[in-house]
Each structure stands twice: as C-alpha cells, then as structure tokens.
Design a protein around this motif. Structure first.
Motif, PDB file in Angstrom:
ATOM      1  N   ASP A 111     -15.524   7.478  11.093  1.00 44.03           N
ATOM      2  CA  ASP A 111     -15.254   6.042  11.268  1.00 44.03           C
ATOM      3  C   ASP A 111     -14.072   5.564  10.438  1.00 44.03           C
ATOM      4  O   ASP A 111     -13.611   4.433  10.611  1.00 44.03           O
ATOM      5  CB  ASP A 111     -16.484   5.206  10.896  1.00 44.03           C
ATOM      6  N   ALA A 112     -13.564   6.399   9.541  1.00 42.69           N
ATOM      7  CA  ALA A 112     -12.453   5.993   8.684  1.00 42.69           C
ATOM      8  C   ALA A 112     -11.177   5.863   9.507  1.00 42.69           C
ATOM      9  O   ALA A 112     -10.769   6.790  10.191  1.00 42.69           O
ATOM     10  CB  ALA A 112     -12.256   7.002   7.564  1.00 42.69           C
ATOM     11  N   ASN A 113     -10.571   4.695   9.426  1.00 39.98           N
ATOM     12  CA  ASN A 113      -9.292   4.441  10.071  1.00 39.98           C
ATOM     13  C   ASN A 113      -8.232   4.553   8.976  1.00 39.98           C
ATOM     14  O   ASN A 113      -8.146   3.702   8.093  1.00 39.98           O
ATOM     15  CB  ASN A 113      -9.303   3.040  10.701  1.00 39.98           C
ATOM     16  N   ILE A 114      -7.434   5.611   9.036  1.00 40.75           N
ATOM     17  CA  ILE A 114      -6.494   5.923   7.968  1.00 40.75           C
ATOM     18  C   ILE A 114      -5.544   4.760   7.682  1.00 40.75           C
ATOM     19  O   ILE A 114      -5.312   4.407   6.526  1.00 40.75           O
ATOM     20  CB  ILE A 114      -5.704   7.207   8.283  1.00 40.75           C
ATOM     21  N   GLU A 115      -4.994   4.155   8.716  1.00 42.07           N
ATOM     22  CA  GLU A 115      -4.056   3.052   8.504  1.00 42.07           C
ATOM     23  C   GLU A 115      -4.736   1.886   7.786  1.00 42.07           C
ATOM     24  O   GLU A 115      -4.168   1.306   6.851  1.00 42.07           O
ATOM     25  CB  GLU A 115      -3.479   2.572   9.838  1.00 42.07           C
TER      26      GLU A 115
ATOM     27  N   PHE B 219      -5.808  -1.400   2.971  1.00 43.15           N
ATOM     28  CA  PHE B 219      -6.764  -1.979   2.024  1.00 43.15           C
ATOM     29  C   PHE B 219      -6.513  -1.477   0.608  1.00 43.15           C
ATOM     30  O   PHE B 219      -6.472  -2.265  -0.345  1.00 43.15           O
ATOM     31  CB  PHE B 219      -8.195  -1.648   2.464  1.00 43.15           C
ATOM     32  N   LEU B 220      -6.324  -0.184   0.446  1.00 41.62           N
ATOM     33  CA  LEU B 220      -6.070   0.374  -0.879  1.00 41.62           C
ATOM     34  C   LEU B 220      -4.763  -0.155  -1.470  1.00 41.62           C
ATOM     35  O   LEU B 220      -4.685  -0.436  -2.671  1.00 41.62           O
ATOM     36  CB  LEU B 220      -6.053   1.901  -0.835  1.00 41.62           C
ATOM     37  N   THR B 221      -3.753  -0.317  -0.631  1.00 41.90           N
ATOM     38  CA  THR B 221      -2.483  -0.862  -1.100  1.00 41.90           C
ATOM     39  C   THR B 221      -2.661  -2.310  -1.535  1.00 41.90           C
ATOM     40  O   THR B 221      -2.146  -2.726  -2.578  1.00 41.90           O
ATOM     41  CB  THR B 221      -1.402  -0.745  -0.012  1.00 41.90           C
ATOM     42  N   PHE B 222      -3.417  -3.076  -0.757  1.00 43.95           N
ATOM     43  CA  PHE B 222      -3.706  -4.465  -1.121  1.00 43.95           C
ATOM     44  C   PHE B 222      -4.409  -4.521  -2.474  1.00 43.95           C
ATOM     45  O   PHE B 222      -4.024  -5.300  -3.357  1.00 43.95           O
ATOM     46  CB  PHE B 222      -4.561  -5.111  -0.024  1.00 43.95           C
ATOM     47  N   LEU B 223      -5.441  -3.696  -2.672  1.00 49.76           N
ATOM     48  CA  LEU B 223      -6.154  -3.665  -3.952  1.00 49.76           C
ATOM     49  C   LEU B 223      -5.233  -3.248  -5.092  1.00 49.76           C
ATOM     50  O   LEU B 223      -5.294  -3.807  -6.189  1.00 49.76           O
ATOM     51  CB  LEU B 223      -7.352  -2.715  -3.878  1.00 49.76           C
ATOM     52  N   ARG B 224      -4.400  -2.263  -4.840  1.00 52.28           N
ATOM     53  CA  ARG B 224      -3.481  -1.776  -5.869  1.00 52.28           C
ATOM     54  C   ARG B 224      -2.511  -2.888  -6.296  1.00 52.28           C
ATOM     55  O   ARG B 224      -2.278  -3.120  -7.477  1.00 52.28           O
ATOM     56  CB  ARG B 224      -2.711  -0.563  -5.321  1.00 52.28           C
ATOM     57  N   VAL B 225      -1.924  -3.568  -5.316  1.00 51.65           N
ATOM     58  CA  VAL B 225      -0.980  -4.638  -5.617  1.00 51.65           C
ATOM     59  C   VAL B 225      -1.687  -5.773  -6.355  1.00 51.65           C
ATOM     60  O   VAL B 225      -1.174  -6.300  -7.352  1.00 51.65           O
ATOM     61  CB  VAL B 225      -0.283  -5.154  -4.339  1.00 51.65           C
ATOM     62  N   ALA B 226      -2.877  -6.147  -5.896  1.00 56.20           N
ATOM     63  CA  ALA B 226      -3.633  -7.216  -6.562  1.00 56.20           C
ATOM     64  C   ALA B 226      -3.947  -6.831  -8.011  1.00 56.20           C
ATOM     65  O   ALA B 226      -3.810  -7.650  -8.927  1.00 56.20           O
ATOM     66  CB  ALA B 226      -4.910  -7.520  -5.787  1.00 56.20           C
ATOM     67  N   SER B 227      -4.349  -5.586  -8.230  1.00 57.83           N
ATOM     68  CA  SER B 227      -4.637  -5.114  -9.591  1.00 57.83           C
ATOM     69  C   SER B 227      -3.379  -5.112 -10.453  1.00 57.83           C
ATOM     70  O   SER B 227      -3.418  -5.530 -11.618  1.00 57.83           O
ATOM     71  CB  SER B 227      -5.228  -3.706  -9.559  1.00 57.83           C
ATOM     72  N   ASP B 228      -2.284  -4.647  -9.885  1.00 60.83           N
ATOM     73  CA  ASP B 228      -1.023  -4.623 -10.631  1.00 60.83           C
ATOM     74  C   ASP B 228      -0.587  -6.038 -11.013  1.00 60.83           C
ATOM     75  O   ASP B 228      -0.141  -6.277 -12.139  1.00 60.83           O
ATOM     76  CB  ASP B 228       0.088  -3.950  -9.820  1.00 60.83           C
TER      77      ASP B 228
END
Length: 167
Positions: A22-26, A31-40
């Motif tokens: 069920d994992a959609n790579i894109e 999502f991970l990029t969004f979390l990374r940017v928000a954390s940064d």
C-alpha cells in the motif's frame, strides 16, 4: 524528537513496497520531505530565539498574551491555546516569571484564580525580537510569489484537515 537527517530515496522506499504494497513511494517522499522541512524550520526558529535567550514555548506564551486586550490570560486558557498540558504551561509561566517577563496577578473577578500578564520587560523582549523575526520571516516566505503563497496555504490547510488520520 528523533529526526531522520537523511531522507530515503526512491530505491530504499521500493524495498518497503515489497513488504507493504500500500506504500505509495511518491506520497511517502512528499510526506517525509514535508516533515523534514517543518523540523528544520522549527530547529532554525529555536536557534534564532535562543540568540535572544528565548525558547519557542516561552516565546509563544508571550505572543499569546500579546493577543489579549489587557495582555493577560489564565494559565488554563494559555495551555489550551498552545496545545500543551496545564503542567507544561505552569513550567513555561514559572520560567517566564523567574526571568521577569510575566507576572501573576489575582483575577479581579475570581480571587481564587490568577492571571498571567506580560511585564514591561516581557514587552521589551518582544519589541527586541519581533522586528528581526518579521524580517527573517519575510525573507523566508519571499520564495513564493503571491499566487504561490496562496496555493501553499491551500495545500497546508488541506493537509491540516486530514491530521486526524494519525490520531
């Protein structure tokens, strides 16, 4: 909070799709990029506020108090507005009071309750921080033109409306 500094690439994520189809790579990368940017951004804000001897939590309390007509509020309301427990808010207020940035005053309507009020020193601290903050914020957000900024807000609100998915 643990933060993954190096995001996985599509090849790494393909390994997950074999096990979790069920994992959609894109979407995972988005999502991970969004979390990374928000954390940064949050970490950068912490560093910025640290240069003024503030932490985000304490800064937010001062800003919440500044929203009020009389620059005061009750701790339970502040906790609700900040999305933290009453105990956490008590700790934040205690630290701000210790540094002379807020004071506790007896509520004129209910003597059993105290209100938290920004002091002159607290207002002075905000007056010192906020011009620099707004200049930096303007520079950060200038990566978007007006239309892109509006679209960005639409996207963020769409994500916010789905936050319950992880609850």
């Amino acid at each position: 909070m643990l933060q993954v500094k190096e995001l996985p690439d599509a090849e790494v994520l393909k390994k997950f799709t074999k096990r979790y189809p069920d994992a959609n790579i894109e979407q995972v990368l988005q999502f991970l990029t969004f979390l990374r940017v928000a954390s940064d951004l949050s970490n950068s804000l912490d560093q910025f506020l640290g240069s003024y001897d503030l932490l985000q939590g304490r800064w937010w309390v001062l800003l919440l108090l500044m929203r009020e007509d009389d620059f005061s509020s009750v701790p339970s309301t502040l906790a609700k507005q900040a999305g933290v427990s009453r105990a956490t808010m008590t700790g934040l207020v205690n630290g701000l009071q210790r540094d002379g940035l807020v004071s506790r005053v007896t509520d004129s309507h209910d003597r059993r309750q105290s209100r938290v009020r920004v002091t002159a020193k607290g207002q002075s601290k905000l007056d010192e921080v906020m011009p620099d903050y707004y200049q930096r914020l303007n520079k950060l957000m200038s990566v978007f033109d007006k239309e892109q900024g509006e679209h960005f807000m639409t996207l963020l609100l769409a994500l916010k409306s789905q936050r319950h998915i992880f609850e």
